[in-house]
Design an enzyme around this catalytic site. Sequence first.
Site, PDB file in Angstrom:
ATOM      1  N   ASN A 161      94.606 -27.024  77.632  1.00 52.43           N
ATOM      2  CA  ASN A 161      93.617 -26.424  78.522  1.00 52.43           C
ATOM      3  C   ASN A 161      94.071 -25.104  79.129  1.00 52.43           C
ATOM      4  OD1 ASN A 161      95.386 -28.502  79.735  1.00 52.43           O
ATOM      5  ND2 ASN A 161      94.535 -27.795  81.667  1.00 52.43           N
ATOM      6  N   GLN A 191      89.290 -30.357  75.255  1.00 51.51           N
ATOM      7  CA  GLN A 191      89.035 -28.973  74.840  1.00 51.51           C
ATOM      8  C   GLN A 191      88.623 -28.857  73.373  1.00 51.51           C
ATOM      9  OE1 GLN A 191      88.864 -26.456  76.876  1.00 51.51           O
ATOM     10  NE2 GLN A 191      89.634 -27.529  78.688  1.00 51.51           N
ATOM     11  N   GLY A 212      82.199 -34.130  79.509  1.00 48.78           N
ATOM     12  CA  GLY A 212      81.014 -33.353  79.187  1.00 48.78           C
ATOM     13  C   GLY A 212      80.979 -31.978  79.817  1.00 48.78           C
ATOM     14  N   CYS A 338      92.708 -28.072  88.144  1.00 47.25           N
ATOM     15  CA  CYS A 338      93.154 -29.230  88.926  1.00 47.25           C
ATOM     16  C   CYS A 338      94.449 -28.946  89.681  1.00 47.25           C
ATOM     17  CB  CYS A 338      93.346 -30.438  88.014  1.00 47.25           C
ATOM     18  SG  CYS A 338      91.849 -30.922  87.132  1.00 47.25           S
TER      19      CYS A 338
END
Length: 677
Positions: A161, A191, A212, A338
Amino acid sequence: MASDIYLDANATSPVLPSAIAAAVEAMAASFGNPSSSHAAGLRARHILDTTRARARRVLGAGPGRVLFTSGATEGIQAAVLSALVAVRERRAAGDDCGDLLVYGATEHKAVPESLAHWNRLLGTGLTLQPLPVDAAGRHRLDVLRDLAPRAAMVCTMAANNETGAISDLDGIARVLRESGSRAYWMVDCVQALGKLPLDLAHTRIDYAPFSGHKLHAPKGIGMLYVRDGAPYTPLLIGGGQESGGRSGTENMAGIAALGAVLAALEEGTTFRTHAELAALRERLAGALRDAFPAIVFNAPFEHTLPTTLNFAVPGMASRDLLDLFDAAGLRVSAGSACSAAKAAPSYVLDAMGLPPERSGGAVRLSIGPLADEAFVDAACARIRACGRALAAPVLAGGDPGVLQVGGDGRHGWIVFDGAVCVVLDPPRGQAERIAALVRTHGLGVRAVAGSGTDPDGAVARAAVRRALDLPASEPQPLGWPGDCATVALDDGSRAFCIAVGGAVLARVPHGPDAGFLLGAADAGRLPRAAVRMAFGAFDAADLARVAHERTVRCHGSDVDGVACATLAASVGGAPGQLEADALAAFLHRHDDALLVDVREAAESAAGALCLHGRAAHHVPLSRLAEHMAGWLAAPARPVVFMCRSGNRSAKAALCLRRAGHTQAWTVAGGIALAGGA
């Protein structure tokens, strides 16, 4: 501020219009519970079944299971729980099933943290073992070959990511097969959806979670693929939904929206192809090279997703780059969304062996497969504008000017005019930045001096001298030059001084240390009332003898939360907060309010700020100390500080409030949340 150009698609993506329509239809006309047997329930069941069938085709699931989840984190939990329960059962039956939980060193933190969590709760007593990656971010298959015979579970990802590095899944499968490993294998495919070909039933993969919102569906909906025959233990038990695999009434709006995205994938013309995305990435990379000639890309393009660029610009911290891009309306990130609040170097780039300056300075730019030529044209134009904005003068204005330079919790100061400068107490790690500023503005350096208050001061000053090609040895202890004039102070002493602009910078001995006074001298005398600023080693009593109560005191590190204050400063309290919904009324009541943009020079050049039709006056936070005396002279006039997020403006307002200005305010949440910006 400039309108958004969103370049952070790896964090999340805008929802596809057809997905929004599908979600609305599911909530408005097909709102039934899919477990109900009446007509409304059957219509909802049809959406559920149709979406699952599409998911199975897009993923190539074959006879494997596809369960709807809340997202990848839940899918990871369910996969890890299932594998570890199976390992515990096999071991209880006397089966040798390995003692290691192997995970890629660049995995999303949800993976090792889930492994540790369930390993502890289930009491399986396995050892977590990171699998290193090479300089391209790809898993070290030679190391995996050694670990595989002992692995109970292996967790890797299809594509990273942060860097977009594409894993060699065929190579991993080959190692597992040739080693005879019976480890369960989870592949984070977050990804991969819409970017890499998927045919999961024809792989050795046991579990594959998806989310999603990474591909134009809403947040809160995801999928988990479970290979036919792989063990599965439900994470959620209750009503028996998802054929007993995941209880809880289904998120039908999310499932319907995901179904629209899957339909677009099947239809084949909505999203750009791999080749088209690669061409768009090359254009973005070209714009970045034009804007930042020294740029380095942190992962080779041939092994990364065509939607992801991870880069660093030598001499620039990632925070500075993010602020610059944000000022231009370009939304990028420093890595995983995150982990963004943790302000640490990228563990992904650290694992790849990149030097700290590249890891700590990394920026991620990511587009989605909906990107088109016009979108990339606009992004490239703004990227190049960011490059031009970097030429905005930093050491300009002031008579003299004072710039704060921060690093590692310390504050240094540069006193300058249009020709010369004096560097005071430079912090460690800032030598190249200081040298670049001095060279860019063509300034002569009269001194690189210290106060003695910084334990690393000698090392830091030596680094600055090297970076500026100055003689290695200091002319006198603490770096003050020997060929100076003197000035008389109000306590009867004399101090060596250097002329800077229309003022003098006087050095005042304080035992083995030194303090510095900046002010306008008259006939060889620097009276207390003329001392604008003080630096270095003064205690309050000594400073009061040579300066007045409004003299701005510039600290070597934050004192009571601020970098500068006055002798009359108060302690405690908080800056005045102006919430977004109160801004218009406040500005209407105070039509004399001064709006101050405290972003740095390049940010202001990339995108000027205004609020409710009023243009902001630009005073960078690093130049705040220089302007405090002027604001303190008009204590009734409100000063409203602004920046991108509200963090820097809160520091500015706190400084001014502590100095005694009760009408200092910050725009809470920054321009990002302010109405009328």
